[in-house]
Scaffold this motif. Structure first.
Motif, mmCIF file in Angstrom:
data_model
loop_
_atom_site.group_PDB
_atom_site.id
_atom_site.type_symbol
_atom_site.label_atom_id
_atom_site.label_comp_id
_atom_site.label_asym_id
_atom_site.label_seq_id
_atom_site.Cartn_x
_atom_site.Cartn_y
_atom_site.Cartn_z
ATOM 1 N N MET A 224 50.074 42.919 40.678
ATOM 2 C CA MET A 224 49.220 41.833 41.141
ATOM 3 C C MET A 224 48.735 42.108 42.561
ATOM 4 O O MET A 224 47.541 41.960 42.863
ATOM 5 N N TYR A 225 49.638 42.528 43.448
ATOM 6 C CA TYR A 225 49.239 42.841 44.823
ATOM 7 C C TYR A 225 48.331 44.063 44.871
ATOM 8 O O TYR A 225 47.412 44.136 45.695
ATOM 9 N N LYS A 226 48.583 45.005 44.007
ATOM 10 C CA LYS A 226 47.762 46.217 43.979
ATOM 11 C C LYS A 226 46.343 45.913 43.514
ATOM 12 O O LYS A 226 45.374 46.473 44.035
ATOM 13 N N ASN A 227 46.204 45.024 42.543
ATOM 14 C CA ASN A 227 44.878 44.674 42.039
ATOM 15 C C ASN A 227 44.073 43.856 43.038
ATOM 16 O O ASN A 227 42.850 43.751 42.918
ATOM 17 N N ARG A 228 44.738 43.266 44.016
ATOM 18 C CA ARG A 228 44.041 42.456 45.003
ATOM 19 C C ARG A 228 43.404 43.284 46.114
ATOM 20 O O ARG A 228 42.678 42.739 46.935
ATOM 21 N N ILE A 229 43.683 44.570 46.139
ATOM 22 C CA ILE A 229 43.114 45.408 47.196
ATOM 23 C C ILE A 229 41.596 45.428 47.080
ATOM 24 O O ILE A 229 40.873 45.235 48.049
ATOM 25 N N TYR A 230 41.102 45.709 45.879
ATOM 26 C CA TYR A 230 39.666 45.686 45.630
ATOM 27 C C TYR A 230 39.413 44.671 44.536
ATOM 28 O O TYR A 230 39.983 44.758 43.469
ATOM 29 N N GLY A 231 38.518 43.753 44.776
ATOM 30 C CA GLY A 231 38.224 42.771 43.741
ATOM 31 C C GLY A 231 36.924 42.057 43.980
ATOM 32 O O GLY A 231 36.769 41.380 44.985
ATOM 33 N N PRO A 232 35.927 42.223 43.092
ATOM 34 C CA PRO A 232 34.673 41.486 43.247
ATOM 35 C C PRO A 232 34.880 40.007 42.945
ATOM 36 O O PRO A 232 35.604 39.643 42.030
ATOM 37 N N VAL A 233 34.253 39.169 43.736
ATOM 38 C CA VAL A 233 34.347 37.730 43.559
ATOM 39 C C VAL A 233 32.946 37.193 43.284
ATOM 40 O O VAL A 233 32.024 37.432 44.060
ATOM 41 N N ALA A 234 32.775 36.491 42.189
ATOM 42 C CA ALA A 234 31.481 35.897 41.830
ATOM 43 C C ALA A 234 31.567 34.397 42.016
ATOM 44 O O ALA A 234 32.560 33.765 41.671
ATOM 45 N N ARG A 235 30.501 33.828 42.578
ATOM 46 C CA ARG A 235 30.449 32.388 42.752
ATOM 47 C C ARG A 235 29.004 31.924 42.626
ATOM 48 O O ARG A 235 28.068 32.661 42.945
#
Length: 257
Positions: A224-235
């Motif tokens: 979970m912490y590893k996946n949070r390093i890079y993450g596109p956020v759409a809003r």
């Protein structure tokens, strides 16, 4: 007719705006990710790192290891109790006379299965130490260059992952065996108490799915912490048109570090 043409034109402009923004953001994100990937690796950026997590778990393993499989053991004890009641049920099954009642067969198999699972998990609770074994190998690896650090982190991740998959496989084996044997006892027995306890054992067979072991939780938290390093956020938000000073609903993507 003119009204519909304006509506179609507005929808087309909105589509072009949203598509253009998404395309630009995608290009920027991919280029940024490519540039960042040349310099760093996720294994080196995640906090806490795999080696730090492995070292911490190795220090606490003696205290936590005995509780890794308590949910599986509780489920097996319920099945064992149902098996003991079934094996003492003297009533014959309703479909006909037999030398040995079907409930006794169910009870014998249930007792053997539950005892085997309980003995296996108990022995693993006192003998299986994946974190201590893994850390004893990882701490000896060199850390002078980036390549050596990456190798060290990946070796630590392999230790966490192997313990995770072993625990997960054991969990599903116990769930399937306990659930199937509980159903066998309920269907073969005619004693009300045996059926109630067998149904309770069936419900208890899902305990390992609710209370996961520390081996699973540790690796899942690291991922979970590893996946949070890079993450596109759409809003969703309102975007200004290219030709008209108007706001249109659209989608915005941002890159999170």
């Amino acid at each position: 007719m003119l009204f519909y043409k304006r509506q179609i034109r507005c929808c087309f402009i909105v589509f072009l705006n949203v598509f253009g923004i998404i395309s630009l953001l995608t290009i920027d994100i991919n280029s940024l990710y490519a540039q960042q990937g040349k310099r760093e690796y996720p294994e080196l950026l995640v906090t806490p790192s795999a080696t730090s997590r492995l070292e911490r778990e190795a220090l606490e393993e003696e205290a936590s290891a005995r509780y890794n499989f308590f949910a599986i053991q509780a489920s097996s004890l319920l099945l064992f109790t149902a098996g003991v009641l079934a094996i003492n049920d003297e009533r014959l099954p309703s479909q006909g006379d037999q030398d040995i009642p079907m409930a006794k067969w169910a009870g014998t198999i249930a007792i053997s299965s539950a005892a085997g699972i309980f003995a296996l998990t108990t022995s693993m609770s006192y003998l299986y130490r994946p974190y201590q074994t893994g850390w004893s190998k990882v701490e000896k690896l060199p850390t002078e260059t980036k390549r050596e650090n990456i190798s060290r982190e990946r070796t630590a991740e392999e230790t966490l992952r192997n313990a995770f998959y072993l625990s997960k496989k054991l969990k599903w084996i116990a769930v399937i065996i306990n659930a199937s044997m509980s159903a066998f006892i309920v269907n073969s027995s005619e004693d009300n108490l045996t059926r109630v306890v067998g149904a309770a054992a069936g419900v208890g067979s899902i305990l390992p799915m609710i209370f996961t072991s520390n081996l699973e939780q540790t690796y899942e938290q690291h991922q979970m912490y590893k996946n949070r390093i890079y993450g596109p956020v759409a809003r969703g938000e309102f975007l200004r048109g290219l030709r008209y000073e108007k706001l249109y609903p659209g989608v915005s993507l941002t890159w999170r570090f």
